[in-house]
Design an enzyme around this catalytic site. Structure first.
Site, PDB file in Angstrom:
ATOM      1  N   LYS A  46       0.827  -1.237  -0.178  1.00 42.17           N
ATOM      2  CA  LYS A  46       0.192   0.028  -0.045  1.00 42.17           C
ATOM      3  C   LYS A  46       0.809   1.314  -0.048  1.00 42.17           C
ATOM      4  O   LYS A  46       0.482   2.260   0.445  1.00 42.17           O
ATOM      5  CB  LYS A  46      -0.957   0.102   1.105  1.00 42.17           C
ATOM      6  CG  LYS A  46      -1.969  -1.044   1.265  1.00 42.17           C
ATOM      7  CD  LYS A  46      -2.065  -1.900   0.003  1.00 42.17           C
ATOM      8  CE  LYS A  46      -3.521  -1.035  -0.755  1.00 42.17           C
ATOM      9  NZ  LYS A  46      -3.388  -1.806  -1.899  1.00 42.17           N
ATOM     10  N   SER A  47       2.034   1.106  -0.501  1.00 43.76           N
ATOM     11  CA  SER A  47       2.998   2.390  -0.444  1.00 43.76           C
ATOM     12  C   SER A  47       3.311   2.953  -2.002  1.00 43.76           C
ATOM     13  O   SER A  47       3.850   3.870  -2.155  1.00 43.76           O
ATOM     14  CB  SER A  47       4.306   2.045  -0.120  1.00 43.76           C
ATOM     15  OG  SER A  47       3.843   1.554   1.187  1.00 43.76           O
ATOM     16  N   TRP A  51       1.617   1.971  -8.829  1.00 39.47           N
ATOM     17  CA  TRP A  51       1.555   3.167  -9.369  1.00 39.47           C
ATOM     18  C   TRP A  51       3.076   2.999 -10.067  1.00 39.47           C
ATOM     19  O   TRP A  51       3.373   3.525 -11.393  1.00 39.47           O
ATOM     20  CB  TRP A  51       1.875   4.316  -8.332  1.00 39.47           C
ATOM     21  CG  TRP A  51       1.622   5.578  -8.719  1.00 39.47           C
ATOM     22  CD1 TRP A  51       1.480   6.162 -10.219  1.00 39.47           C
ATOM     23  CD2 TRP A  51       1.568   6.860  -8.051  1.00 39.47           C
ATOM     24  NE1 TRP A  51       1.491   7.462 -10.261  1.00 39.47           N
ATOM     25  CE2 TRP A  51       1.492   7.970  -8.907  1.00 39.47           C
ATOM     26  CE3 TRP A  51       1.709   7.339  -6.901  1.00 39.47           C
ATOM     27  CZ2 TRP A  51       1.574   9.334  -8.754  1.00 39.47           C
ATOM     28  CZ3 TRP A  51       1.780   8.256  -6.308  1.00 39.47           C
ATOM     29  CH2 TRP A  51       1.664   9.443  -7.184  1.00 39.47           C
ATOM     30  N   HIS A 101       7.584  -7.164  -2.159  1.00 36.61           N
ATOM     31  CA  HIS A 101       7.580  -6.861  -1.037  1.00 36.61           C
ATOM     32  C   HIS A 101       8.256  -7.241   0.183  1.00 36.61           C
ATOM     33  O   HIS A 101       8.227  -6.971   1.356  1.00 36.61           O
ATOM     34  CB  HIS A 101       5.842  -6.858  -0.290  1.00 36.61           C
ATOM     35  CG  HIS A 101       4.819  -6.146  -0.990  1.00 36.61           C
ATOM     36  ND1 HIS A 101       4.854  -4.909  -1.415  1.00 36.61           N
ATOM     37  CD2 HIS A 101       3.495  -6.867  -1.205  1.00 36.61           C
ATOM     38  CE1 HIS A 101       3.605  -4.893  -1.980  1.00 36.61           C
ATOM     39  NE2 HIS A 101       3.000  -5.731  -1.968  1.00 36.61           N
ATOM     40  N   SER A 131      -5.101   2.857   3.957  1.00 39.22           N
ATOM     41  CA  SER A 131      -5.045   2.427   2.888  1.00 39.22           C
ATOM     42  C   SER A 131      -5.197   0.803   2.967  1.00 39.22           C
ATOM     43  O   SER A 131      -6.009   0.086   2.208  1.00 39.22           O
ATOM     44  CB  SER A 131      -3.984   2.624   1.718  1.00 39.22           C
ATOM     45  OG  SER A 131      -3.972   1.949   0.647  1.00 39.22           O
ATOM     46  N   GLN A 223      -6.406   9.683 -11.980  1.00 34.66           N
ATOM     47  CA  GLN A 223      -7.572   9.551 -12.860  1.00 34.66           C
ATOM     48  C   GLN A 223      -7.127   8.660 -13.869  1.00 34.66           C
ATOM     49  O   GLN A 223      -8.323   7.639 -14.013  1.00 34.66           O
ATOM     50  CB  GLN A 223      -7.931  10.920 -13.159  1.00 34.66           C
ATOM     51  CG  GLN A 223      -8.337  11.975 -12.226  1.00 34.66           C
ATOM     52  CD  GLN A 223      -9.664  11.269 -11.376  1.00 34.66           C
ATOM     53  OE1 GLN A 223     -10.371  10.503 -12.077  1.00 34.66           O
ATOM     54  NE2 GLN A 223      -9.673  11.355 -10.268  1.00 34.66           N
ATOM     55  N   MET A 225      -5.208   6.061 -14.337  1.00 37.53           N
ATOM     56  CA  MET A 225      -5.079   4.679 -13.940  1.00 37.53           C
ATOM     57  C   MET A 225      -6.182   4.325 -13.276  1.00 37.53           C
ATOM     58  O   MET A 225      -6.682   3.075 -13.576  1.00 37.53           O
ATOM     59  CB  MET A 225      -3.754   4.751 -12.758  1.00 37.53           C
ATOM     60  CG  MET A 225      -2.344   4.819 -13.626  1.00 37.53           C
ATOM     61  SD  MET A 225      -1.079   4.602 -12.277  1.00 37.53           S
ATOM     62  CE  MET A 225      -1.421   3.084 -11.592  1.00 37.53           C
ATOM     63  N   ARG A 252      -7.934   3.702  -4.747  1.00 46.77           N
ATOM     64  CA  ARG A 252      -9.166   4.212  -3.833  1.00 46.77           C
ATOM     65  C   ARG A 252      -9.093   5.735  -3.710  1.00 46.77           C
ATOM     66  O   ARG A 252      -9.998   6.346  -4.497  1.00 46.77           O
ATOM     67  CB  ARG A 252      -8.610   3.707  -2.521  1.00 46.77           C
ATOM     68  CG  ARG A 252      -9.843   3.664  -1.324  1.00 46.77           C
ATOM     69  CD  ARG A 252      -9.507   3.071   0.017  1.00 46.77           C
ATOM     70  NE  ARG A 252      -8.403   4.041   0.475  1.00 46.77           N
ATOM     71  CZ  ARG A 252      -8.390   4.883   1.292  1.00 46.77           C
ATOM     72  NH1 ARG A 252      -9.427   5.567   1.585  1.00 46.77           N
ATOM     73  NH2 ARG A 252      -7.286   5.533   1.520  1.00 46.77           N
ATOM     74  N   LYS A 253      -8.295   6.427  -2.983  1.00 45.12           N
ATOM     75  CA  LYS A 253      -8.276   7.963  -2.973  1.00 45.12           C
ATOM     76  C   LYS A 253      -7.028   8.385  -3.596  1.00 45.12           C
ATOM     77  O   LYS A 253      -6.984   9.565  -4.234  1.00 45.12           O
ATOM     78  CB  LYS A 253      -8.343   8.296  -1.520  1.00 45.12           C
ATOM     79  CG  LYS A 253      -9.676   8.302  -0.967  1.00 45.12           C
ATOM     80  CD  LYS A 253      -9.727   9.467   0.168  1.00 45.12           C
ATOM     81  CE  LYS A 253     -11.434   9.475   0.536  1.00 45.12           C
ATOM     82  NZ  LYS A 253     -11.181  10.083   1.910  1.00 45.12           N
ATOM     83  N   GLY A 254      -5.872   7.983  -3.258  1.00 43.60           N
ATOM     84  CA  GLY A 254      -4.652   8.375  -3.955  1.00 43.60           C
ATOM     85  C   GLY A 254      -4.197   9.765  -3.640  1.00 43.60           C
ATOM     86  O   GLY A 254      -3.465  10.372  -4.608  1.00 43.60           O
TER      87      GLY A 254
HETATM   88  P1  A3P Z   1      -5.176   4.729  -1.276  1.00 46.47           P
HETATM   89  O1  A3P Z   1      -5.669   3.524  -0.636  1.00 46.47           O
HETATM   90  O2  A3P Z   1      -4.767   5.538  -0.115  1.00 46.47           O
HETATM   91  O3  A3P Z   1      -6.029   5.388  -2.377  1.00 46.47           O
HETATM   92  P2  A3P Z   1      -0.238  -0.382  -3.654  1.00 46.47           P
HETATM   93  O4  A3P Z   1      -0.203  -0.490  -5.112  1.00 46.47           O
HETATM   94  O5  A3P Z   1       1.308  -0.321  -2.929  1.00 46.47           O
HETATM   95  O6  A3P Z   1      -1.126  -1.476  -3.177  1.00 46.47           O
HETATM   96  O7  A3P Z   1      -0.772   0.970  -2.975  1.00 46.47           O
HETATM   97  C1  A3P Z   1      -2.165   1.356  -3.364  1.00 46.47           C
HETATM   98  C2  A3P Z   1      -2.130   2.765  -2.793  1.00 46.47           C
HETATM   99  O8  A3P Z   1      -1.567   3.832  -4.080  1.00 46.47           O
HETATM  100  C3  A3P Z   1      -3.808   3.228  -2.810  1.00 46.47           C
HETATM  101  O9  A3P Z   1      -3.743   4.273  -2.064  1.00 46.47           O
HETATM  102  C4  A3P Z   1      -3.818   3.709  -4.442  1.00 46.47           C
HETATM  103  O10 A3P Z   1      -4.905   4.543  -4.464  1.00 46.47           O
HETATM  104  C5  A3P Z   1      -2.375   4.643  -4.530  1.00 46.47           C
HETATM  105  N1  A3P Z   1      -2.079   4.865  -5.847  1.00 46.47           N
HETATM  106  C6  A3P Z   1      -1.999   4.059  -7.058  1.00 46.47           C
HETATM  107  N2  A3P Z   1      -2.035   4.698  -8.261  1.00 46.47           N
HETATM  108  C7  A3P Z   1      -1.921   6.123  -7.916  1.00 46.47           C
HETATM  109  C8  A3P Z   1      -1.539   7.269  -8.699  1.00 46.47           C
HETATM  110  N3  A3P Z   1      -1.441   7.130 -10.195  1.00 46.47           N
HETATM  111  N4  A3P Z   1      -1.669   8.378  -7.929  1.00 46.47           N
HETATM  112  C9  A3P Z   1      -1.759   8.396  -6.626  1.00 46.47           C
HETATM  113  N5  A3P Z   1      -1.989   7.237  -5.811  1.00 46.47           N
HETATM  114  C10 A3P Z   1      -2.030   5.806  -6.414  1.00 46.47           C
END
Ligand code: A3P
Length: 293
Positions: A46-47, A51, A101, A131, A223, A225, A252-254
């Site tokens: 979740k970091s 992305w 991970h 997250s 948006q 992605m 989710r929120k990003g």
């Molecule tokens: P949130 O749950 O806070 O929205 P991982 O890929 O390591 O599982 O991390 C997922 C987190 O990265 C999610 O956070 C997701 O929305 C965020 N994320 C993925 N793509 C993103 C992007 N293009 N811009 C910003 N946040 C992004």
């Protein structure tokens, strides 16, 4: 090896996702053959993993930048420790991009030759916690938790996939001289995606034209992605992993600082106290708020 519960399996002190892990593969991980031009994305869950997979895939594949290829992110940068499609990684063409991970002490020994590159992406752990809480309640392969209070305890105790966040980042940072590694934060990406992409390109020694950098940035925004099924794990969650409810999404929120909408003052103080005692003298900077410089 220790079967911790229905969802977690502990191998050499680190918690893996039980539904996806294969112990025989994990046993062989240390000796996995590394090529000099391999690139690894390493994160605590979740970091910003997905992305970074998207960014690297866009940097490396012209067909991805100009939309002439139809390959999902996970296939371009598969997980080393969760080979869910049983691919033959030894047959992948170079340069290979892997995602992981894993903690520093479980990665293939060949990475210590410092040729292959590692991009370590980290995120402020309060946003990771929130997250992760939502994500664990969404996918069937992770244990759901009723309240943030309960999840906070699990997270701080490391009773989650990825074990303790503190150990993951500290371990990697303290052993950084053993690897060819660059650290970059989720918040760096969020605050200035273009200059982060340029930093990544420079680390990877990839020279892209201005236009290509623009194409990477454009297709790596939240948006874009979120609504691109190839980039948002849509397929994998619906077919391989399974979701508990329909209205979830990997993206989710990003944003930075969503923890403020979820943690109570007491929970936040408890987190701060534990953060302080675990992260003493740790030099990497964390950004906790979207308006912070
Ligand atoms: P949130 O749950 O806070 O929205 P991982 O890929 O390591 O599982 O991390 C997922 C987190 O990265 C999610 O956070 C997701 O929305 C965020 N994320 C993925 N793509 C993103 C992007 N293009 N811009 C910003 N946040 C992004």
């Amino acid at each position: 090896m220790d079967n911790m519960n229905e969802y977690l399996i502990n191998f050499k002190g680190y918690n893996f996702e039980k539904a996806l892990a294969n112990i025989e593969d994990l046993e062989k991980m240390e000796d996995f053959e590394i090529r000099d031009d391999d690139v690894f994305i390493i994160t605590y869950p979740k970091s910003g993993t997905i992305w970074t997979q998207q960014i690297l895939s866009l940097i490396y594949y012209e067909g991805h930048r100009n939309n002439t290829e139809n390959i999902s992110t996970i296939d371009r940068a598969p997980f080393l420790e969760y080979n869910i499609y049983n691919l033959d990684y030894a047959k992948m063409s170079s340069p290979r991009i892997f995602t992981s991970h894993l903690p520093y002490y479980l990665v293939p020994k060949g990475l210590k030759e410092k040729k292959a590159k590692i991009l370590y992406i980290y995120r402020n752990p309060k946003d990771v916690l929130i997250s992760f809480f939502h994500f664990s309640n969404w996918v069937v392969t992770l244990e759901a938790t009723d309240t943030i209070d309960h999840y906070l305890e699990k997270f701080l105790d490391g009773k989650v996939v990825g074990s303790r966040w503190f150990d993951h980042i500290r371990g990697w940072y303290e052993h950084r001289h053993d690897f060819n590694i660059m650290f970059l934060s989720y918040e760096d990406l969020k605050k200035d995606l273009r200059s982060s992409v340029l930093k990544i390109c420079s680390f990877l020694k990839k020279e892209l034209s201005e236009e290509d950098v623009d194409a990477v940035v454009r297709q790596a925004t939240f948006q874009n992605m979120k609504y691109d099924p190839l980039a948002n794990y849509h397929y994998i969650v619906n077919n391989k992993v399974g979701a508990r409810k329909k209205d979830g999404c990997f993206l989710r929120k990003g944003t930075i600082g969503d923890w403020k909408n979820h943690l109570t003052v007491e929970q936040n103080e408890r987190f701060d106290m534990i953060f302080k005692s675990n992260m003493k003298n740790f030099p990497l900077k964390f950004i906790w708020d979207i308006n912070e410089q």
